[in-house]
Scaffold this active site. Structure first.
Site, mmCIF file in Angstrom:
data_model
loop_
_atom_site.group_PDB
_atom_site.id
_atom_site.type_symbol
_atom_site.label_atom_id
_atom_site.label_comp_id
_atom_site.label_asym_id
_atom_site.label_seq_id
_atom_site.Cartn_x
_atom_site.Cartn_y
_atom_site.Cartn_z
ATOM 1 N N ARG A 1 22.382 74.471 55.048
ATOM 2 C CA ARG A 1 21.525 74.121 56.179
ATOM 3 C C ARG A 1 20.304 75.191 56.275
ATOM 4 O O ARG A 1 20.405 75.870 57.215
ATOM 5 C CB ARG A 1 22.286 73.906 57.608
ATOM 6 C CG ARG A 1 23.576 72.958 57.775
ATOM 7 C CD ARG A 1 23.731 72.961 59.186
ATOM 8 N NE ARG A 1 24.104 74.179 59.806
ATOM 9 C CZ ARG A 1 25.133 75.113 59.874
ATOM 10 N NH1 ARG A 1 26.335 74.192 59.520
ATOM 11 N NH2 ARG A 1 25.281 75.911 60.568
ATOM 12 N N HIS B 1 28.594 77.926 62.767
ATOM 13 C CA HIS B 1 27.390 78.480 62.688
ATOM 14 C C HIS B 1 27.296 79.938 62.681
ATOM 15 O O HIS B 1 28.342 80.458 63.397
ATOM 16 C CB HIS B 1 26.361 78.044 63.857
ATOM 17 C CG HIS B 1 25.097 78.741 63.606
ATOM 18 N ND1 HIS B 1 24.067 78.451 62.446
ATOM 19 C CD2 HIS B 1 24.142 79.701 64.322
ATOM 20 C CE1 HIS B 1 22.994 78.958 62.666
ATOM 21 N NE2 HIS B 1 23.152 79.755 63.722
ATOM 22 N N LYS C 1 13.923 71.286 63.587
ATOM 23 C CA LYS C 1 13.738 71.662 65.005
ATOM 24 C C LYS C 1 12.723 72.409 65.605
ATOM 25 O O LYS C 1 11.986 72.887 64.790
ATOM 26 C CB LYS C 1 15.166 72.218 65.491
ATOM 27 C CG LYS C 1 15.541 73.599 64.996
ATOM 28 C CD LYS C 1 16.721 74.263 65.386
ATOM 29 C CE LYS C 1 16.700 75.509 64.774
ATOM 30 N NZ LYS C 1 18.335 76.419 65.563
ATOM 31 N N CYS D 1 -7.132 87.743 75.213
ATOM 32 C CA CYS D 1 -7.135 86.687 76.621
ATOM 33 C C CYS D 1 -6.263 85.396 76.249
ATOM 34 O O CYS D 1 -6.008 85.093 75.189
ATOM 35 C CB CYS D 1 -8.817 86.317 76.709
ATOM 36 S SG CYS D 1 -9.790 87.708 76.732
ATOM 37 N N MET D 2 -6.470 84.491 77.262
ATOM 38 C CA MET D 2 -5.767 83.179 77.171
ATOM 39 C C MET D 2 -6.239 82.387 76.010
ATOM 40 O O MET D 2 -5.376 82.039 75.252
ATOM 41 C CB MET D 2 -5.592 82.547 78.369
ATOM 42 C CG MET D 2 -4.813 81.130 78.450
ATOM 43 S SD MET D 2 -4.810 80.217 79.946
ATOM 44 C CE MET D 2 -3.931 81.317 80.836
ATOM 45 N N ASP D 3 -7.785 82.266 75.873
ATOM 46 C CA ASP D 3 -8.183 81.373 74.796
ATOM 47 C C ASP D 3 -9.175 81.975 73.876
ATOM 48 O O ASP D 3 -9.825 81.380 73.096
ATOM 49 C CB ASP D 3 -9.286 80.367 75.831
ATOM 50 C CG ASP D 3 -8.644 79.885 76.974
ATOM 51 O OD1 ASP D 3 -7.559 79.414 76.649
ATOM 52 O OD2 ASP D 3 -8.868 80.206 78.120
ATOM 53 N N ARG E 1 28.999 79.767 71.275
ATOM 54 C CA ARG E 1 27.714 79.078 71.882
ATOM 55 C C ARG E 1 28.486 77.547 72.101
ATOM 56 O O ARG E 1 28.835 77.530 73.336
ATOM 57 C CB ARG E 1 26.806 79.160 71.099
ATOM 58 C CG ARG E 1 25.453 78.720 71.814
ATOM 59 C CD ARG E 1 24.211 78.907 70.835
ATOM 60 N NE ARG E 1 24.090 78.249 69.598
ATOM 61 C CZ ARG E 1 23.241 78.368 68.504
ATOM 62 N NH1 ARG E 1 22.294 79.355 68.694
ATOM 63 N NH2 ARG E 1 23.382 77.818 67.378
ATOM 64 N N TYR F 1 -10.298 92.307 79.672
ATOM 65 C CA TYR F 1 -9.824 92.525 80.633
ATOM 66 C C TYR F 1 -9.250 93.836 80.810
ATOM 67 O O TYR F 1 -8.636 94.448 79.985
ATOM 68 C CB TYR F 1 -8.486 91.520 80.912
ATOM 69 C CG TYR F 1 -9.098 90.028 81.200
ATOM 70 C CD1 TYR F 1 -9.719 89.807 82.342
ATOM 71 C CD2 TYR F 1 -8.956 89.070 80.340
ATOM 72 C CE1 TYR F 1 -10.184 88.490 82.557
ATOM 73 C CE2 TYR F 1 -9.105 87.787 80.645
ATOM 74 C CZ TYR F 1 -9.919 87.503 81.663
ATOM 75 O OH TYR F 1 -10.202 86.287 81.934
#
Length: 366
Positions: A213, A158, A26, A305-307, A124, A258
Protein backbone atom coordinates in the site's frame (compact mmCIF):
# COMPACT_ATOMS: atom_id res chain seq x y z
CA UNK A 1 2.52 12.20 -14.93
CA UNK A 2 5.78 10.75 -16.22
CA UNK A 3 7.31 10.82 -12.73
CA UNK A 4 4.23 9.15 -11.23
CA UNK A 5 4.57 6.33 -13.74
CA UNK A 6 8.30 6.10 -13.00
CA UNK A 7 7.65 5.77 -9.25
CA UNK A 8 4.91 3.21 -9.80
CA UNK A 9 7.21 0.99 -11.84
CA UNK A 10 10.13 1.49 -9.42
CA UNK A 11 7.94 0.37 -6.51
CA UNK A 12 6.52 -2.53 -8.51
CA UNK A 13 10.06 -3.67 -9.21
CA UNK A 14 10.64 -4.06 -5.47
CA UNK A 15 7.83 -6.59 -5.06
CA UNK A 16 7.70 -10.21 -6.24
CA UNK A 17 5.60 -11.18 -9.22
CA UNK A 18 1.97 -11.58 -8.20
CA UNK A 19 2.07 -9.07 -5.34
CA UNK A 20 -0.87 -6.73 -5.73
CA UNK A 21 -0.52 -2.96 -5.57
CA UNK A 22 -2.85 -0.54 -3.77
CA UNK A 23 -2.08 3.07 -4.62
CA UNK A 24 -3.19 5.61 -2.02
CA UNK A 25 -5.03 8.60 -3.48
CA UNK A 26 -6.60 9.95 -0.27
CA UNK A 27 -6.46 13.65 0.60
CA UNK A 28 -6.94 14.55 -3.06
CA UNK A 29 -4.10 12.31 -4.13
CA UNK A 30 -1.77 13.79 -1.48
CA UNK A 31 -2.53 17.20 -2.94
CA UNK A 32 -1.77 16.14 -6.52
CA UNK A 33 -5.39 15.70 -7.64
CA UNK A 34 -7.12 12.42 -6.84
CA UNK A 35 -8.95 11.92 -10.12
CA UNK A 36 -6.01 12.48 -12.53
CA UNK A 37 -3.72 10.39 -10.30
CA UNK A 38 -6.30 7.60 -10.04
CA UNK A 39 -6.79 7.59 -13.80
CA UNK A 40 -3.04 7.25 -14.32
CA UNK A 41 -2.72 4.48 -11.75
CA UNK A 42 -5.63 2.66 -13.36
CA UNK A 43 -3.92 2.98 -16.72
CA UNK A 44 -0.67 1.67 -15.21
CA UNK A 45 -2.41 -1.38 -13.78
CA UNK A 46 -2.85 -0.71 -10.05
CA UNK A 47 -4.97 -3.45 -8.47
CA UNK A 48 -6.61 -1.26 -5.83
CA UNK A 49 -6.93 2.39 -4.87
CA UNK A 50 -7.07 3.56 -1.26
CA UNK A 51 -9.04 6.52 0.10
CA UNK A 52 -9.98 7.83 3.53
CA UNK A 53 -13.68 8.55 3.16
CA UNK A 54 -16.86 7.80 1.25
CA UNK A 55 -16.83 11.20 -0.44
CA UNK A 56 -13.35 10.53 -1.81
CA UNK A 57 -14.43 7.15 -3.14
CA UNK A 58 -17.59 8.51 -4.78
CA UNK A 59 -15.59 11.27 -6.47
CA UNK A 60 -13.48 8.62 -8.17
CA UNK A 61 -16.42 6.50 -9.21
CA UNK A 62 -18.31 9.47 -10.65
CA UNK A 63 -15.17 10.34 -12.61
CA UNK A 64 -15.34 6.92 -14.24
CA UNK A 65 -12.70 5.06 -12.21
CA UNK A 66 -13.43 1.31 -12.31
CA UNK A 67 -10.50 0.00 -10.22
CA UNK A 68 -11.49 -1.50 -6.83
CA UNK A 69 -11.47 1.15 -4.08
CA UNK A 70 -10.87 0.53 -0.37
CA UNK A 71 -12.03 3.07 2.20
CA UNK A 72 -9.53 2.97 5.07
CA UNK A 73 -11.46 5.32 7.36
CA UNK A 74 -14.86 5.36 9.05
CA UNK A 75 -18.06 5.22 7.01
CA UNK A 76 -21.26 5.21 9.12
CA UNK A 77 -23.19 2.00 8.47
CA UNK A 78 -26.25 3.98 7.33
CA UNK A 79 -24.29 4.75 4.16
CA UNK A 80 -23.88 1.08 3.29
CA UNK A 81 -26.33 1.59 0.41
CA UNK A 82 -23.84 4.02 -1.13
CA UNK A 83 -20.98 1.59 -0.64
CA UNK A 84 -23.03 -1.02 -2.45
CA UNK A 85 -24.24 1.29 -5.19
CA UNK A 86 -20.74 2.49 -6.06
CA UNK A 87 -19.11 -0.94 -5.55
CA UNK A 88 -16.75 0.29 -2.83
CA UNK A 89 -14.90 -1.90 -0.33
CA UNK A 90 -15.05 -0.80 3.31
CA UNK A 91 -12.56 -1.35 6.13
CA UNK A 92 -14.34 -3.13 9.00
CA UNK A 93 -12.74 -2.32 12.34
CA UNK A 94 -14.82 -4.02 15.08
CA UNK A 95 -17.61 -6.54 15.60
CA UNK A 96 -20.35 -4.00 16.34
CA UNK A 97 -19.54 -2.16 13.12
CA UNK A 98 -19.55 -5.46 11.21
CA UNK A 99 -23.00 -6.26 12.56
CA UNK A 100 -24.29 -2.82 11.59
CA UNK A 101 -22.91 -3.17 8.04
CA UNK A 102 -24.37 -6.66 7.80
CA UNK A 103 -27.83 -5.41 8.80
CA UNK A 104 -27.76 -2.63 6.20
CA UNK A 105 -26.50 -4.94 3.47
CA UNK A 106 -29.25 -7.43 4.19
CA UNK A 107 -31.86 -4.66 3.99
CA UNK A 108 -30.54 -3.85 0.53
CA UNK A 109 -30.48 -7.51 -0.44
CA UNK A 110 -26.85 -7.31 -1.51
CA UNK A 111 -23.38 -8.33 -0.36
CA UNK A 112 -20.84 -5.74 0.81
CA UNK A 113 -17.14 -6.32 0.29
CA UNK A 114 -15.06 -5.59 3.41
CA UNK A 115 -11.45 -5.81 4.61
CA UNK A 116 -10.98 -6.61 8.29
CA UNK A 117 -8.80 -4.01 9.98
CA UNK A 118 -6.48 -5.11 12.79
CA UNK A 119 -5.00 -2.83 15.44
CA UNK A 120 -1.56 -4.31 16.08
CA UNK A 121 -0.14 -1.16 17.65
CA UNK A 122 -1.41 1.91 15.80
CA UNK A 123 -4.14 2.32 18.47
CA UNK A 124 -6.45 3.98 15.99
CA UNK A 125 -8.97 1.67 14.30
CA UNK A 126 -9.19 -2.11 14.18
CA UNK A 127 -9.91 -5.32 16.05
CA UNK A 128 -7.48 -5.16 18.98
CA UNK A 129 -4.59 -7.57 18.38
CA UNK A 130 -2.72 -7.57 21.67
CA UNK A 131 -1.16 -10.58 23.36
CA UNK A 132 -3.69 -10.30 26.17
CA UNK A 133 -6.71 -10.82 23.92
CA UNK A 134 -5.65 -12.65 20.76
CA UNK A 135 -7.94 -15.63 21.29
CA UNK A 136 -11.00 -13.46 21.88
CA UNK A 137 -10.17 -11.21 18.94
CA UNK A 138 -9.77 -14.18 16.59
CA UNK A 139 -13.24 -15.39 17.55
CA UNK A 140 -14.69 -11.90 17.02
CA UNK A 141 -13.11 -11.67 13.58
CA UNK A 142 -14.49 -15.10 12.69
CA UNK A 143 -17.95 -14.02 13.81
CA UNK A 144 -17.66 -10.85 11.75
CA UNK A 145 -16.62 -12.59 8.52
CA UNK A 146 -19.46 -15.09 8.84
CA UNK A 147 -22.17 -12.42 9.06
CA UNK A 148 -24.72 -12.49 6.23
CA UNK A 149 -24.47 -9.68 3.72
CA UNK A 150 -20.70 -9.33 4.12
CA UNK A 151 -17.86 -10.80 2.09
CA UNK A 152 -14.54 -10.44 3.87
CA UNK A 153 -12.06 -10.36 1.01
CA UNK A 154 -9.08 -8.97 2.90
CA UNK A 155 -7.44 -8.31 6.23
CA UNK A 156 -4.86 -5.65 7.03
CA UNK A 157 -3.00 -3.64 9.63
CA UNK A 158 -1.05 -0.38 9.62
CA UNK A 159 2.47 0.23 10.93
CA UNK A 160 2.88 3.11 13.36
CA UNK A 161 6.68 3.39 13.19
CA UNK A 162 7.61 1.81 9.88
CA UNK A 163 10.01 4.62 9.04
CA UNK A 164 11.67 4.88 12.46
CA UNK A 165 11.72 1.56 14.34
CA UNK A 166 12.36 -1.90 12.92
CA UNK A 167 11.76 -3.43 16.36
CA UNK A 168 8.29 -1.91 16.73
CA UNK A 169 7.37 -2.68 13.12
CA UNK A 170 8.39 -6.31 13.39
CA UNK A 171 6.50 -6.62 16.68
CA UNK A 172 3.38 -5.36 14.93
CA UNK A 173 4.03 -7.73 12.03
CA UNK A 174 4.37 -10.67 14.43
CA UNK A 175 1.03 -9.75 15.99
CA UNK A 176 -0.55 -9.60 12.54
CA UNK A 177 0.84 -13.03 11.59
CA UNK A 178 -0.41 -14.36 14.92
CA UNK A 179 -3.99 -13.21 14.37
CA UNK A 180 -3.92 -14.49 10.77
CA UNK A 181 -2.88 -17.94 12.00
CA UNK A 182 -5.51 -17.99 14.72
CA UNK A 183 -8.32 -17.07 12.33
CA UNK A 184 -7.08 -19.61 9.78
CA UNK A 185 -7.06 -22.27 12.50
CA UNK A 186 -10.71 -21.40 13.14
CA UNK A 187 -11.44 -22.09 9.49
CA UNK A 188 -11.28 -18.78 7.56
CA UNK A 189 -8.61 -17.73 5.07
CA UNK A 190 -8.43 -14.27 3.53
CA UNK A 191 -7.53 -13.82 -0.13
CA UNK A 192 -5.80 -10.46 0.47
CA UNK A 193 -3.48 -9.88 3.43
CA UNK A 194 -1.75 -6.51 3.45
CA UNK A 195 0.24 -4.28 5.81
CA UNK A 196 3.17 -2.75 3.88
CA UNK A 197 2.81 1.03 3.82
CA UNK A 198 5.38 3.29 2.13
CA UNK A 199 8.13 2.68 4.68
CA UNK A 200 7.60 -1.07 4.83
CA UNK A 201 7.51 -1.28 1.04
CA UNK A 202 11.01 0.22 1.00
CA UNK A 203 12.47 -1.46 4.07
CA UNK A 204 10.73 -4.74 4.93
CA UNK A 205 10.07 -7.17 2.06
CA UNK A 206 8.84 -9.78 4.55
CA UNK A 207 5.74 -7.65 5.09
CA UNK A 208 4.61 -7.62 1.46
CA UNK A 209 2.28 -10.63 1.82
CA UNK A 210 -0.44 -10.37 -0.88
CA UNK A 211 -0.49 -6.60 -1.47
CA UNK A 212 1.51 -3.44 -0.73
CA UNK A 213 0.00 0.00 0.00
CA UNK A 214 2.43 2.75 -1.07
CA UNK A 215 1.39 6.30 -0.24
CA UNK A 216 3.87 9.18 -0.05
CA UNK A 217 6.56 7.25 -1.98
CA UNK A 218 4.23 7.01 -4.94
CA UNK A 219 4.51 10.79 -5.19
CA UNK A 220 8.30 10.74 -4.97
CA UNK A 221 8.95 11.51 -1.30
CA UNK A 222 10.36 9.39 1.52
CA UNK A 223 8.24 8.83 4.64
CA UNK A 224 11.05 10.33 6.69
CA UNK A 225 13.56 12.81 5.29
CA UNK A 226 16.41 10.99 7.07
CA UNK A 227 15.84 7.76 5.14
CA UNK A 228 18.37 6.66 2.53
CA UNK A 229 17.27 7.98 -0.90
CA UNK A 230 19.10 5.04 -2.43
CA UNK A 231 16.37 2.67 -1.25
CA UNK A 232 14.38 3.36 -4.40
CA UNK A 233 14.77 5.60 -7.44
CA UNK A 234 11.92 8.02 -6.70
CA UNK A 235 11.12 11.24 -8.52
CA UNK A 236 8.99 14.02 -7.00
CA UNK A 237 5.77 14.32 -8.97
CA UNK A 238 4.77 17.84 -7.98
CA UNK A 239 6.47 21.16 -8.59
CA UNK A 240 4.85 24.27 -7.11
CA UNK A 241 5.35 27.34 -9.28
CA UNK A 242 4.03 30.88 -9.50
CA UNK A 243 4.34 33.54 -12.16
CA UNK A 244 5.65 36.87 -10.92
CA UNK A 245 2.80 39.35 -10.68
CA UNK A 246 4.96 42.44 -10.80
CA UNK A 247 8.45 43.70 -9.93
CA UNK A 248 8.74 46.85 -7.77
CA UNK A 249 11.64 49.14 -6.93
CA UNK A 250 11.60 50.00 -3.22
CA UNK A 251 14.05 52.33 -1.43
CA UNK A 252 16.32 51.35 1.44
CA UNK A 253 14.81 51.66 4.90
CA UNK A 254 11.31 50.54 3.91
CA UNK A 255 9.68 47.76 5.88
CA UNK A 256 8.12 44.88 3.96
CA UNK A 257 4.65 43.41 4.49
CA UNK A 258 2.57 43.00 7.65
CA UNK A 259 4.26 43.80 10.95
CA UNK A 260 7.37 45.24 9.34
CA UNK A 261 9.36 42.08 10.07
CA UNK A 262 11.92 42.83 7.34
CA UNK A 263 13.60 46.18 6.69
CA UNK A 264 15.37 46.74 3.39
CA UNK A 265 19.04 47.65 3.92
CA UNK A 266 19.52 48.87 0.34
CA UNK A 267 17.51 50.03 -2.62
CA UNK A 268 15.85 46.83 -3.72
CA UNK A 269 13.75 45.15 -6.36
CA UNK A 270 10.94 42.99 -5.02
CA UNK A 271 9.06 40.41 -7.06
CA UNK A 272 5.45 40.08 -5.93
CA UNK A 273 4.19 36.51 -6.18
CA UNK A 274 0.41 35.92 -6.13
CA UNK A 275 0.62 33.03 -3.70
CA UNK A 276 0.28 32.93 0.09
CA UNK A 277 -0.98 30.92 3.02
CA UNK A 278 -4.46 30.95 1.48
CA UNK A 279 -2.92 28.70 -1.15
CA UNK A 280 -1.07 26.49 1.34
CA UNK A 281 2.23 28.39 1.26
CA UNK A 282 2.86 28.59 4.99
CA UNK A 283 3.05 31.85 6.92
CA UNK A 284 5.96 30.24 8.77
CA UNK A 285 8.00 30.66 5.58
CA UNK A 286 8.16 34.42 6.18
CA UNK A 287 11.81 35.57 6.04
CA UNK A 288 12.91 31.90 6.14
CA UNK A 289 12.59 30.42 2.66
CA UNK A 290 13.85 31.08 -0.85
CA UNK A 291 12.25 30.69 -4.26
CA UNK A 292 14.08 29.86 -7.44
CA UNK A 293 13.98 32.47 -10.23
CA UNK A 294 16.15 32.23 -13.35
CA UNK A 295 17.98 29.39 -11.61
CA UNK A 296 19.00 31.59 -8.66
CA UNK A 297 17.70 31.70 -5.11
CA UNK A 298 15.67 34.73 -4.09
CA UNK A 299 14.79 35.12 -0.40
CA UNK A 300 11.16 35.61 0.58
CA UNK A 301 11.15 38.83 2.61
CA UNK A 302 8.53 40.07 5.01
CA UNK A 303 5.53 38.10 6.13
CA UNK A 304 3.79 35.75 3.74
CA UNK A 305 0.29 37.18 3.25
CA UNK A 306 -2.90 35.24 2.61
CA UNK A 307 -2.72 35.84 -1.15
CA UNK A 308 0.80 37.16 -1.86
CA UNK A 309 4.43 37.11 -0.85
CA UNK A 310 7.49 39.10 -1.85
CA UNK A 311 10.89 37.85 -2.98
CA UNK A 312 14.02 40.01 -3.13
CA UNK A 313 15.39 39.83 -6.69
CA UNK A 314 17.85 42.71 -6.41
CA UNK A 315 20.75 40.41 -7.25
CA UNK A 316 19.00 38.61 -10.09
CA UNK A 317 19.09 40.63 -13.31
CA UNK A 318 16.28 40.95 -15.84
CA UNK A 319 13.50 39.58 -13.61
CA UNK A 320 10.17 40.76 -14.96
CA UNK A 321 6.43 40.27 -14.69
CA UNK A 322 5.36 36.83 -15.89
CA UNK A 323 8.63 35.08 -15.09
CA UNK A 324 8.33 31.78 -13.28
CA UNK A 325 9.31 31.28 -9.65
CA UNK A 326 9.72 27.73 -8.35
CA UNK A 327 8.47 27.66 -4.76
CA UNK A 328 9.31 24.03 -4.11
CA UNK A 329 8.97 20.66 -5.66
CA UNK A 330 10.76 18.60 -8.23
CA UNK A 331 13.68 20.89 -9.02
CA UNK A 332 16.90 18.89 -8.95
CA UNK A 333 18.47 21.24 -6.40
CA UNK A 334 17.89 19.79 -2.94
CA UNK A 335 17.59 23.21 -1.32
CA UNK A 336 14.38 23.81 -3.29
CA UNK A 337 12.71 20.56 -2.28
CA UNK A 338 9.51 20.02 -0.33
CA UNK A 339 11.63 18.42 2.38
CA UNK A 340 13.70 21.62 2.65
CA UNK A 341 10.53 23.64 3.11
CA UNK A 342 9.20 21.16 5.69
CA UNK A 343 12.36 21.58 7.78
CA UNK A 344 11.62 25.28 8.39
CA UNK A 345 10.37 25.76 11.99
CA UNK A 346 7.86 24.83 13.13
CA UNK A 347 9.12 21.66 11.50
CA UNK A 348 6.55 19.57 9.68
CA UNK A 349 6.61 16.74 7.12
CA UNK A 350 6.37 16.69 3.35
CA UNK A 351 2.91 15.09 3.59
CA UNK A 352 1.46 18.18 5.25
CA UNK A 353 2.89 20.64 2.74
CA UNK A 354 1.58 18.60 -0.18
CA UNK A 355 -1.95 18.05 1.09
CA UNK A 356 -2.43 21.65 2.21
CA UNK A 357 -1.91 23.10 -1.28
CA UNK A 358 -5.39 24.47 -1.76
CA UNK A 359 -7.76 24.25 -4.71
CA UNK A 360 -6.88 27.84 -5.64
CA UNK A 361 -3.67 26.47 -7.12
CA UNK A 362 -4.43 25.01 -10.57
CA UNK A 363 -2.97 21.58 -11.21
CA UNK A 364 -1.37 21.21 -14.63
CA UNK A 365 -0.61 17.65 -15.74
CA UNK A 366 2.17 16.93 -18.23
Amino acid sequence: MENLAHNYHALRDLTPYGTKFLGLVKADGYGHGAVPVARKLEELGADYLGVASLDEAIELREAGIKTPILILGCTPAVYAKDLLHYHITQACYDLDYAKALSAEAQKAGETLLVHIQCDTGMTRLGFLCHESCMERTAKEILEAVQLPGLKAEGIFTHFAQGDTSEEVTMHQFDRFLDILKRVEDLGYTFSLRHCANSAATLLYPATYLDMVRPGIVLYGHLPDASMDPGLCDLRPVLELKSRIGTVRSVPAGEQVSYGGTHTLTRDSRLAVLPVGYGDGYRRAFSNEITVLIHGQKAPVVGRVCMDMCMADVTDIPDVKEGDIAILYGSDERDEQSVEMAAAIPPVTISYELLVTITKRIPRIYL
